[in-house]
Design a protein around this motif. Structure first.
Motif, short mmCIF file in Angstrom:
data_model
loop_
_atom_site.label_atom_id
_atom_site.label_comp_id
_atom_site.label_asym_id
_atom_site.label_seq_id
_atom_site.Cartn_x
_atom_site.Cartn_y
_atom_site.Cartn_z
N PRO A 56 0.82 -1.21 0.00
CA PRO A 56 0.00 0.00 0.00
C PRO A 56 0.86 1.26 0.00
O PRO A 56 1.90 1.32 0.66
CB PRO A 56 -0.81 -0.13 1.29
N ALA A 57 0.42 2.26 -0.72
CA ALA A 57 1.17 3.52 -0.80
C ALA A 57 1.08 4.26 0.53
O ALA A 57 0.02 4.32 1.16
CB ALA A 57 0.60 4.39 -1.92
N GLY A 58 2.22 4.80 0.96
CA GLY A 58 2.24 5.65 2.14
C GLY A 58 2.22 4.94 3.47
O GLY A 58 2.17 5.59 4.52
N VAL A 59 2.27 3.60 3.47
CA VAL A 59 2.27 2.85 4.73
C VAL A 59 3.71 2.45 5.06
O VAL A 59 4.36 1.75 4.27
CB VAL A 59 1.39 1.59 4.63
N PRO A 60 4.26 2.90 6.20
CA PRO A 60 5.64 2.53 6.56
C PRO A 60 5.79 1.03 6.69
O PRO A 60 4.84 0.32 7.05
CB PRO A 60 5.83 3.23 7.92
N ASP A 61 6.99 0.54 6.41
CA ASP A 61 7.23 -0.91 6.47
C ASP A 61 6.86 -1.51 7.81
O ASP A 61 6.33 -2.62 7.87
CB ASP A 61 8.71 -1.20 6.17
N GLU A 62 7.15 -0.77 8.89
CA GLU A 62 6.89 -1.33 10.22
C GLU A 62 5.40 -1.54 10.49
O GLU A 62 5.02 -2.29 11.39
CB GLU A 62 7.51 -0.46 11.31
N GLU A 63 4.55 -0.89 9.70
CA GLU A 63 3.10 -1.06 9.88
C GLU A 63 2.51 -2.10 8.94
O GLU A 63 1.33 -2.43 9.05
CB GLU A 63 2.39 0.29 9.68
N LEU A 64 3.31 -2.60 8.01
CA LEU A 64 2.82 -3.63 7.10
C LEU A 64 2.70 -4.97 7.82
O LEU A 64 3.32 -5.20 8.87
CB LEU A 64 3.78 -3.78 5.92
N SER A 65 1.94 -5.88 7.24
CA SER A 65 1.90 -7.25 7.76
C SER A 65 3.29 -7.86 7.57
O SER A 65 4.05 -7.46 6.67
CB SER A 65 0.87 -8.08 7.00
N PRO A 66 3.67 -8.81 8.43
CA PRO A 66 5.00 -9.40 8.31
C PRO A 66 5.29 -9.95 6.92
O PRO A 66 6.41 -9.83 6.42
CB PRO A 66 4.98 -10.52 9.36
N HIS A 67 4.30 -10.53 6.29
CA HIS A 67 4.55 -11.14 4.98
C HIS A 67 4.73 -10.09 3.89
O HIS A 67 5.62 -10.21 3.05
CB HIS A 67 3.42 -12.11 4.63
N LEU A 68 3.91 -9.04 3.90
CA LEU A 68 4.12 -7.97 2.93
C LEU A 68 5.45 -7.27 3.16
O LEU A 68 6.16 -6.92 2.22
CB LEU A 68 2.97 -6.95 3.01
N ARG A 69 5.80 -7.08 4.43
CA ARG A 69 7.07 -6.43 4.76
C ARG A 69 8.24 -7.26 4.27
O ARG A 69 9.22 -6.73 3.71
CB ARG A 69 7.14 -6.24 6.28
N SER A 70 8.14 -8.58 4.41
CA SER A 70 9.22 -9.46 3.96
C SER A 70 9.34 -9.45 2.44
O SER A 70 10.45 -9.43 1.89
CB SER A 70 8.97 -10.88 4.46
N ARG A 71 8.20 -9.43 1.74
CA ARG A 71 8.23 -9.39 0.27
C ARG A 71 8.94 -8.12 -0.21
O ARG A 71 9.74 -8.14 -1.15
CB ARG A 71 6.82 -9.42 -0.31
N ALA A 72 8.62 -7.01 0.44
CA ALA A 72 9.24 -5.75 0.05
C ALA A 72 10.74 -5.77 0.32
O ALA A 72 11.54 -5.28 -0.50
CB ALA A 72 8.58 -4.60 0.82
N GLU A 73 11.14 -6.35 1.44
CA GLU A 73 12.56 -6.41 1.76
C GLU A 73 13.32 -7.28 0.76
O GLU A 73 14.43 -6.92 0.32
CB GLU A 73 12.76 -6.96 3.18
N VAL A 74 12.75 -8.42 0.39
CA VAL A 74 13.39 -9.29 -0.59
C VAL A 74 13.59 -8.54 -1.90
O VAL A 74 14.65 -8.62 -2.54
CB VAL A 74 12.56 -10.57 -0.81
N GLY A 75 12.59 -7.77 -2.32
CA GLY A 75 12.72 -7.00 -3.55
C GLY A 75 13.87 -6.02 -3.49
O GLY A 75 14.64 -5.88 -4.46
#
Length: 520
Positions: free
Chosen positions: A124-143
């Motif tokens: 989602p646009a404008g949502v800090p990584d720390e507020e994302l679900s763990p799985h979405l946060r991990s996907r973004a980090e891998v990218g």
């Protein structure tokens, strides 16, 4: 080659990690059809042997966390597809995903790989990584790790993928089909941008040919932005289900939602939880820059309703010409693969029977080919008659059609309230039900040699329910299956045992013994 496909240089090799997964299993044949040479990395190579493309690829044993196994796998590879994700809910899955991405990135750079292609999740646009679900946060980090690898990388970010076998689609399918009235989590009001699996694969294949100076993230999605509620409503419309009543309840947390999904659908709660967590956020594409590198052919991206129709082609309906024989074979990226999880592809109920027959397969086949009409169905005649009367009462064909020929059948023949769908003379008779049903049904009868000069009779009834009514119908008649289908199998085998002379005429009222007629 289909429009929009890019022709790779001869001999260009791709490595596909996650080839046993939903996207990977469908990507491999697309790459092969586009002219690439494909190598697959698998921790257990035997798990890939049932894929229809297994004999067209090189399979190497390895793990993305093991640098030693990655080195030979990445040797001479031009494009490496990273399609590995952890769906675990344990505390260390983010750490495991990070380690795997770092290891893969380093080995790809050392091997001289020209491009990495990664499919992640749309955030989602404008949502800090720390507020994302763990799985979405991990996907973004891998990218980010892959983009920083020193190897030109394409990161594709998708939301809900629509295709039979996709966990997101299966959750949508089961929730909508099984619940005409739903008490749902509040996330049914969240806007998402779904994408057809065919478009995902098209972008993945096209990404292999991007220029070396492209190293970035691309959002990919279909042309429709919908709430999850609208997706369920449109699913019901495309599947021709009655309109669903959806009642959102705010207190259903992602954890409770996952248990609710696990209760209502066969999608495991461990998989449903990350899906439910991701649906808390609005995930809409911010750009469509991918089209500059992978042009959209006419008719793409595929609209949501069309994507649903493609995914539901195997969920047969009365207006589609059906063939059960083709239902078990994947014909398109939208179809389930034989290696998909058991819960993929929609509900399918079966009743299977088997009998050893003290007669040859040719004798057994005579009895099989003689079913219906004046011979009847070899078990519980009153039940068959009542079903025929009821079918006529509700506007169906009933049992009045009989059969064209007392001894021989051919594909397309009407047979009481069945239609002959397929015949393999001497071996297989497959019938498709034409009585009024809340779903689609087939009856399959086989004559097989047992290796000792005798036969084995195999019988299978298959029912694909349509909505909640279909499920209720199956379970309401299931208690009678032992009498109807079990008795049918026993009587067909028994009748064949009595027809032991090789010059007997095919089974019909004058040649089947009296006890083998109608009531078996």
């Amino acid at each position: 080659m289909p429009p929009g496909r890019l022709t790779p240089p001869t001999g260009e090799r791709c490595l596909v990690t996650g080839a046993g997964g939903y996207i990977g299993g469908r990507l491999v044949p697309e790459l092969l059809d586009a002219g690439f040479t494909v190598r697959c990395l698998a921790r257990t190579p035997a798990h890939l042997r049932d894929h229809p493309w297994a004999d067209r690829v090189e399979v190497v044993r390895g793990d993305v966390t093991d640098a030693g196994s990655l080195r030979p796998a990445l040797r001479d590879v031009h494009v490496a597809y990273y399609l590995v994700h952890s769906m675990s809910s344990g505390r260390d899955f983010e750490k495991a995903d990070r380690l795997a991405a770092l290891t893969f990135a380093a080995e790809a750079r050392a091997a001289g790989v020209r491009r990495i292609v990664y499919l992640g999740g749309l955030t989602p646009a404008g949502v800090p990584d720390e507020e994302l679900s763990p799985h979405l946060r991990s996907r973004a980090e891998v990218g980010r790790i892959l983009l920083d690898s020193g190897v030109p990388t394409t990161v594709l970010r998708a939301a809900v993928v629509i295709g039979s076998g996709s966990a997101s689609f299966e959750m949508l399918r089961y929730l909508t089909e099984r619940l005409p009235v739903m008490v749902t989590p509040s996330w049914v009001g969240t806007r998402v941008q779904p994408i057809a699996v065919r478009d995902v694969l098209r972008y993945l294949v096209g990404s292999a040919r991007m220029p070396a100076d492209v190293n970035r993230t691309f959002d990919i999605g279909g042309p429709d932005v919908l709430t999850y509620r609208e997706m369920m409503e449109r699913y019901a419309a495309v599947a021709r289900l009655p309109r669903r009543l959806i009642l959102p309840v705010p207190m259903l947390t992602p954890r409770l939602s996952s248990h609710w999904i696990g209760l209502v659908t066969p999608v495991p709660a461990s998989l449903a939880r990350p899906l439910a967590e991701s649906l808390r956020y609005e995930v809409v594409c911010a750009e469509h820059d991918i089209a500059a590198h992978v042009p959209d052919p006419p008719g793409t991206p595929i609209p949501f309703d069309r994507a649903l129709s493609l995914a539901l082609q195997r969920v047969r309906d009365a207006r589609v010409t059906t063939r059960w024989s083709s239902a078990s074979l994947p014909g398109a990226p939208s179809d389930p693969l034989p290696t998909d999880p058991d819960w993929a592809g929609g509900s399918l109920y079966t009743d299977e029977r088997e009998q050893d027959v003290p007669a040859g397969p040719d004798i057994l086949w005579r009895v099989i080919e003689g079913v219906g009409g004046e011979n009847g169905w070899y078990s519980f005649p009153l039940a068959w008659s009542v079903r025929g009367w009821f079918d006529r009462l509700v506007g169906g064909v009933g049992l009045r059609r009989g059969r064209r020929d007392a001894a021989r059948l051919r594909v397309g023949d009407a047979l009481d309230f069945w239609r002959v769908e397929e015949i393999e003379r001497g071996t297989l008779l497959r019938l498709r039900a034409e009585m009024r049903l809340p779903g689609l049904a087939w009856l399959e009868m086989r004559a097989e040699p047992d290796g000792h000069g005798r036969a084995r009779y195999r019988q299978r009834a298959v029912f694909h329910p349509h909505g909640l009514a279909g499920h209720l119908y199956w379970w309401s008649v299931a208690p009678f299956h032992a009498v109807v289908f079990g008795g049918m199998a026993r009587r067909i085998a028994g009748t064949a045992a009595q027809l032991t002379a090789p010059d007997e005429r095919p089974a019909h009222p004058r040649t089947v013994p009296p006890e083998g007629r109608r009531n078996g």
